[in-house]
Design an enzyme around this catalytic site. Structure first.
Site, PDB file in Angstrom:
ATOM      1  N   GLU A 156      38.812  50.753  89.881  1.00  0.00           N
ATOM      2  CA  GLU A 156      40.141  51.329  89.761  1.00  0.00           C
ATOM      3  C   GLU A 156      40.136  52.806  90.150  1.00  0.00           C
ATOM      4  O   GLU A 156      39.326  53.574  89.616  1.00  0.00           O
ATOM      5  CB  GLU A 156      40.664  51.153  88.332  1.00  0.00           C
ATOM      6  CG  GLU A 156      40.859  49.683  87.968  1.00  0.00           C
ATOM      7  CD  GLU A 156      41.504  49.459  86.614  1.00  0.00           C
ATOM      8  OE1 GLU A 156      41.693  50.453  85.883  1.00  0.00           O
ATOM      9  OE2 GLU A 156      41.835  48.313  86.297  1.00  0.00           O
ATOM     10  N   ARG A 170      40.898  42.779  82.006  1.00  0.00           N
ATOM     11  CA  ARG A 170      39.868  43.645  82.575  1.00  0.00           C
ATOM     12  C   ARG A 170      39.488  43.128  83.954  1.00  0.00           C
ATOM     13  O   ARG A 170      39.275  41.934  84.156  1.00  0.00           O
ATOM     14  CB  ARG A 170      38.604  43.672  81.689  1.00  0.00           C
ATOM     15  CG  ARG A 170      38.762  44.426  80.386  1.00  0.00           C
ATOM     16  CD  ARG A 170      38.905  45.932  80.612  1.00  0.00           C
ATOM     17  NE  ARG A 170      38.951  46.683  79.378  1.00  0.00           N
ATOM     18  CZ  ARG A 170      40.063  46.983  78.711  1.00  0.00           C
ATOM     19  NH1 ARG A 170      41.238  46.550  79.157  1.00  0.00           N
ATOM     20  NH2 ARG A 170      40.026  47.694  77.596  1.00  0.00           N
ATOM     21  N   HIS A 176      47.385  49.080  86.411  1.00  0.00           N
ATOM     22  CA  HIS A 176      46.843  49.161  85.047  1.00  0.00           C
ATOM     23  C   HIS A 176      47.817  49.881  84.106  1.00  0.00           C
ATOM     24  O   HIS A 176      47.506  50.930  83.530  1.00  0.00           O
ATOM     25  CB  HIS A 176      45.492  49.878  85.055  1.00  0.00           C
ATOM     26  CG  HIS A 176      44.652  49.505  83.856  1.00  0.00           C
ATOM     27  ND1 HIS A 176      43.286  49.540  83.873  1.00  0.00           N
ATOM     28  CD2 HIS A 176      44.999  49.092  82.599  1.00  0.00           C
ATOM     29  CE1 HIS A 176      42.814  49.176  82.688  1.00  0.00           C
ATOM     30  NE2 HIS A 176      43.839  48.888  81.899  1.00  0.00           N
TER      31      HIS A 176
END
Length: 530
Positions: A262, A233, A283
């Site tokens: 993000e 994370r 990601h």
């Protein structure tokens, strides 16, 4: 017949599992619009979604037969869980389905960084043959530090052991026996582990406890030229301090799949680009065909159990069957959850064992109250939804030992909840009750009798019971523009040790906490947010 509607694309394997059930009728409509869904949802017992489909209060109002919402994934931001709970609709999801995908991406970043693979690849495409330039290092014989020895962290440990690495880990919520089985040395002190590792990889959720866990202070403890991998994370590592570590050479390489924001800001990527050994991905930890297949299979299996009234492992919510009971014990559930949240922040180390007592006229409702305590603890240490139903499952899965005691007998109060949180050689205690008028109170913290409202920001400090301590702390907070909303005191005896609790309007800056700790009368300071 159970009618199931699939409103987003999922793997065909999950669909096949559902269709094999003789009493299931499955409609696969992965491109259905919201307006079309509104028209037909009344006919279905279950809908299975991903993130595309909004499951709103409006939709649920029309879902006359709906019993289960299956989320093929972890996040439930697109689902009105509260409205579903009110209507007795069970919401389930699939945490852990991407374990192998995230594990292998971690290894890919690790290998890319130590062997310069991504840089060498680009060099070849540019027509160069720079063999001497790409001298790398080996994983064999290196020391790996893992933050978070859960599903993914454990799988990374297994693979790195196979590479011939020595593996250390820091996870205050994992029993030592699990680390021993994996052949991993478990550290109680993160700082001690950081001093010894060549590569640090993070596999923890982003919580109040882990946000900015790795800052300049932690980087300074590490070996010069160490490597950081983060496929967990963003936000666990402080961005500006990561840049500092690269600029100073404290870090020799970084692999990132996750970011504080993000997609990450252009300015942040521009700063990273100037360093030679950076491996980045957008990601994609769960972006494997196998992970997506696992998601579909798990959600299909869970939906079948849920519609048949069997126990499911991944319930996001759990409405009480009797609304009158819900109304009766809600203040106690709220208090119990806050007590758990308090303890996980008050404890010096990670909680390994919890002893829960429910006494008095609420003893019959022990199980939901005990689950609410576990909810409060676990919500601070995991990054997927925790509720009354799955709290005990998650606690067991994480190796948290739970002892239970219930009795109608009580002293001092008509009813109370007592929780003892045990770590390695230490224990923390909190006792709470609900006063007449549904007023929640914490009435004991460790050995101190208190009267504290469990709400908002609290500053707790143990100190020598001498004049002037409160004045000094008040002055420090005043200079930092932190307003005191309330004050409570508990002490063992006059002139002994006292516990002060301040209710505050704003959080105390870290530098002010450090100054308070330096006061000669202060023995312990903790800031707790409930």
């Amino acid at each position: 017949m159970f009618r199931v509607l699939i409103t987003d694309p999922i793997s065909e394997k999950g669909i096949e599992i559902l269709k094999r059930e003789p009493d299931f009728y499955v409609d696969n409509e992965p491109d259905i619009t919201y307006q079309e869904l509104l028209e037909i949802v009344k006919d279905y017992d279950c809908i299975i979604t991903r993130s595309r489909t909004p499951v709103t209060a409006e939709l649920l109002e029309r879902a006359e037969k709906l019993k289960v919402i299956g989320r093929a994934g972890v996040g439930v931001d697109n689902i009105d869980v509260e409205e579903a709970s009110k209507r007795g609709i069970l919401v389930i999801n699939t945490p852990g389905a991407n374990t192998i995908g995230a594990t292998e991406l971690t290894m890919a970043h690790m290998l890319s960084v130590i062997r310069n693979i991504h840089i060498a690849h680009n060099s070849m495409l540019e027509g160069r043959w720079d063999r001497k330039k790409f001298m790398g290092t080996e994983l064999y014989g290196k020391t790996l530090g893992i933050i978070g020895l859960g599903n993914i962290g454990s799988q990374v440990a297994i693979r790195c052991k196979a590479f011939g690495m020595e593996v250390f880990a820091y996870d205050p919520y994992i029993p030592r026996e699990k680390a021993d089985r994996l052949g991993v040395k478990l550290f109680d002190d993160l700082r001690e582990m950081l001093k010894q590792v060549d590569i640090l990889t993070i596999h923890a959720p982003l919580t109040h406890e882990t946000k900015h866990m790795i800052t300049k202070k932690e980087f300074e403890l590490m070996k010069d030229g160490a490597i950081l991998i983060n496929c967990a994370r963003g936000g666990i590592v402080k961005d500006e301090d990561l840049i500092w570590a690269l600029e100073t050479g404290k870090l020799g390489g970084v692999g990132l799949d996750v970011y504080s924001v993000e997609p990450p800001p252009y300015e942040f990527i521009e700063k990273l680009k100037k360093f030679p050994n950076i491996s980045l991905s957008p990601h994609i930890g769960a972006n494997t065909y196998e992970s997506q297949e696992n998601v579909a299979v798990i959600i299909a299996q869970q939906v079948i159990k849920a519609l048949r009234g069997q126990t499911v492992e991944y319930a996001v919510n759990a409405p009480f069957p009797d609304l009158s009971v819900l109304t009766l014990i809600k203040p106690h559930l709220d208090l119990a959850e806050k007590m758990g949240k308090f303890l996980v922040q008050w404890a010096e180390e990670g909680i390994r064992e919890v002893h829960i007592e429910v006494r008095g006229d609420i003893a019959d409702h022990f199980h939901p109250i005990a689950s609410a305590v576990l909810m409060g603890i676990l919500k601070e240490v995991v990054d997927f939804p925790i509720n009354i139903i799955n709290a005990s499952y998650v606690a067991k899965d994480r190796g948290l030992k739970v002892e239970e005691l219930t009795s109608a007998e009580t002293v001092d109060f008509k009813h109370y909840v007592k929780v003892v949180a045990k770590s390695d050689g230490t224990e923390k205690i909190v006792v709470g009750t609900v006063l007449e008028g549904n007023i929640p109170r914490i009435v004991q913290i460790d050995k101190y009798r208190v009267d504290v409202e469990p709400e908002g920001i609290m500053l707790l400090f143990e100190n020598k019971d001498v004049p002037g301590v409160i004045g000094k702390i008040g002055t420090m907070l005043g200079k930092a523009n932190v307003n005191i909303a309330g004050f409570r005191l508990g002490r063992e005896k006059k002139g002994g040790i006292a516990l002060g609790i301040l209710n505050l309007d704003d959080q105390v800056p870290e530098e002010v906490l450090e100054e308070i700790k330096k006061l000669p009368e202060i023995l312990l300071v903790k800031q707790v947010v409930i």
